[in-house]
Scaffold this active site. Structure first.
Site, PDB file in Angstrom:
ATOM      1  CG  HIS A  30      -2.971   5.804  -5.597  1.00 44.45           C
ATOM      2  ND1 HIS A  30      -3.201   4.977  -6.680  1.00 44.45           N
ATOM      3  CD2 HIS A  30      -2.289   5.047  -4.701  1.00 44.45           C
ATOM      4  CE1 HIS A  30      -2.670   3.797  -6.473  1.00 44.45           C
ATOM      5  NE2 HIS A  30      -2.119   3.801  -5.264  1.00 44.45           N
ATOM      6  CG  HIS A  33      -6.605   2.673  -5.064  1.00 52.56           C
ATOM      7  ND1 HIS A  33      -5.640   3.447  -4.469  1.00 52.56           N
ATOM      8  CD2 HIS A  33      -6.357   1.399  -4.685  1.00 52.56           C
ATOM      9  CE1 HIS A  33      -4.843   2.669  -3.745  1.00 52.56           C
ATOM     10  NE2 HIS A  33      -5.252   1.427  -3.857  1.00 52.56           N
ATOM     11  CB  SER A 185       2.828   2.783  -4.512  1.00 48.00           C
ATOM     12  OG  SER A 185       2.876   2.183  -3.225  1.00 48.00           O
TER      13      SER A 185
END
Length: 334
Positions: A30, A33, A185
């Site tokens: 996501h 990252h 997350s």
């Protein structure tokens, strides 16, 4: 690159025009990252070599955890990684990483790995450090980038690199949040709309604590600057009341605590209030832990703590377990 040999061939073809970096992930990438990858690219420059690893490490999952249902979205991960600046993506199988089966020799996280997340997930940090150590050896980076959302993980990796003399700089990157404050997350996708509303209490609790600390620091600065403030803390509170400062007069006890540097418990309490309300929501939040800790070893800080701290929270909403944290500085007004 699905194999170690592929990865080494790619690194050899790249040569040594710049520095090497690694961003380790378990996939389901996501924007958090992507931020790590972009930061890595910025640090090593256009000539640098940025390896993104995608590997769901079974050693990190305990009995009853979500290894089997953990999202695996490799094609989308490849697109995001290369758009963000990756040179290669190393996406090995379990057999490639652990060719002899589960490793008999592992990294042990020690006492620091038994607290908070380690207490809730026994063995988790041993498995995490073992795979991080392997991937550091395989990728040979100058720099390794990890998100601050997993604050205890980041602290343990830094400690491992220092204690075991890994020749790598461990770089922490600030937590990326969605517009409503929820920390990004891979597990957020499991939340229903109602569960997501409840889950906002995690970041809400952290922000409430941060605001409480900011108010305490302002009161401390005000209290110590008043005439006669060199005496007892209670005198400082009385002085503020006489000045007619409504907020301080209404919270004289907070002034007395702030003037002496005490107040960690008040910060915890501000967060706990938000979490207690969420426990009564529908669906409810089930708190695992709320802890205000020293970032060096993740032990609880004393109520008169001055310096850096981490306020960490973990909770379950429905079947999804979420974590979040925020860095705080006590005594910043001194």
């Amino acid at each position: 690159m699905p194999t170690v040999e592929d990865l080494r061939d790619a690194a050899a073809r790249h040569g040594l025009p710049g520095r090497n970096a690694v961003v380790m992930t378990m996939g389901a990438l996501h924007d958090g990252h992507a931020t790590l990858i972009r930061t890595a690219r910025e640090r090593v420059g256009a000539q640098g070599f940025v390896v993104v690893t995608v590997f769901v490490n079974p050693l990190q999952f305990g009995a009853g955890e979500d290894l089997d249902r953990y999202p695996r979205t490799l094609e989308a991960d490849l697109e995001l990684a290369f758009d963000a600046g990756a040179s290669v993506v190393f996406a090995p199988s379990v057999d490639e990483v652990y060719p002899g089966g589960e490793p008999q020799v592992r990294i042990t996280a020690g006492p620091m790995g038994e607290r908070l997340e380690g207490a809730s997930r026994p063995g988790h940090f041993d498995g995490m450090l073992t795979v991080v150590a392997k991937l550091l050896h395989l990728t040979s980076p100058d720099l390794a980038f990890f998100g601050q959302k997993d604050a205890q993980q980041l602290a343990l990796i830094r400690r491992m690199a220092r204690d075991l003399n890994f020749p790598v700089e461990i770089v922490g990157v600030e937590t990326v949040r969605e517009t409503d404050g929820l920390a990004l997350s891979s597990r957020n996708r499991y939340l229903s709309a109602g569960e997501r509303r409840t889950a906002l209490a995690l970041s809400g609790a952290l922000f409430a604590a941060r605001e409480r600390l900011a108010a305490q620091e302002a009161l401390r600065a005000r209290a110590t600057s008043l005439p006669g403030a060199q005496g007892r803390a209670e005198n400082r509170a009385e002085a503020l009341s006489r000045l007619g400062e409504a907020r301080a007069a209404a919270d004289a006890h907070a002034v007395a605590q702030a003037a002496e540097g005490r107040g960690a418990e008040a910060v915890r309490a501000a967060a706990r209030t938000v979490l207690d309300d969420a426990a009564k929501a529908d669906p409810p939040l089930a708190l695992d832990y709320l802890a205000l800790v020293d970032p060096a070893d993740f032990t609880d800080v004393a109520d008169d703590h001055d310096g850096e701290a981490v306020l960490a929270v973990a909770a379950r909403v429905g079947t999804t377990r979420l974590i979040d944290n925020i860095p705080l500085t006590f005594g910043a007004s001194k």
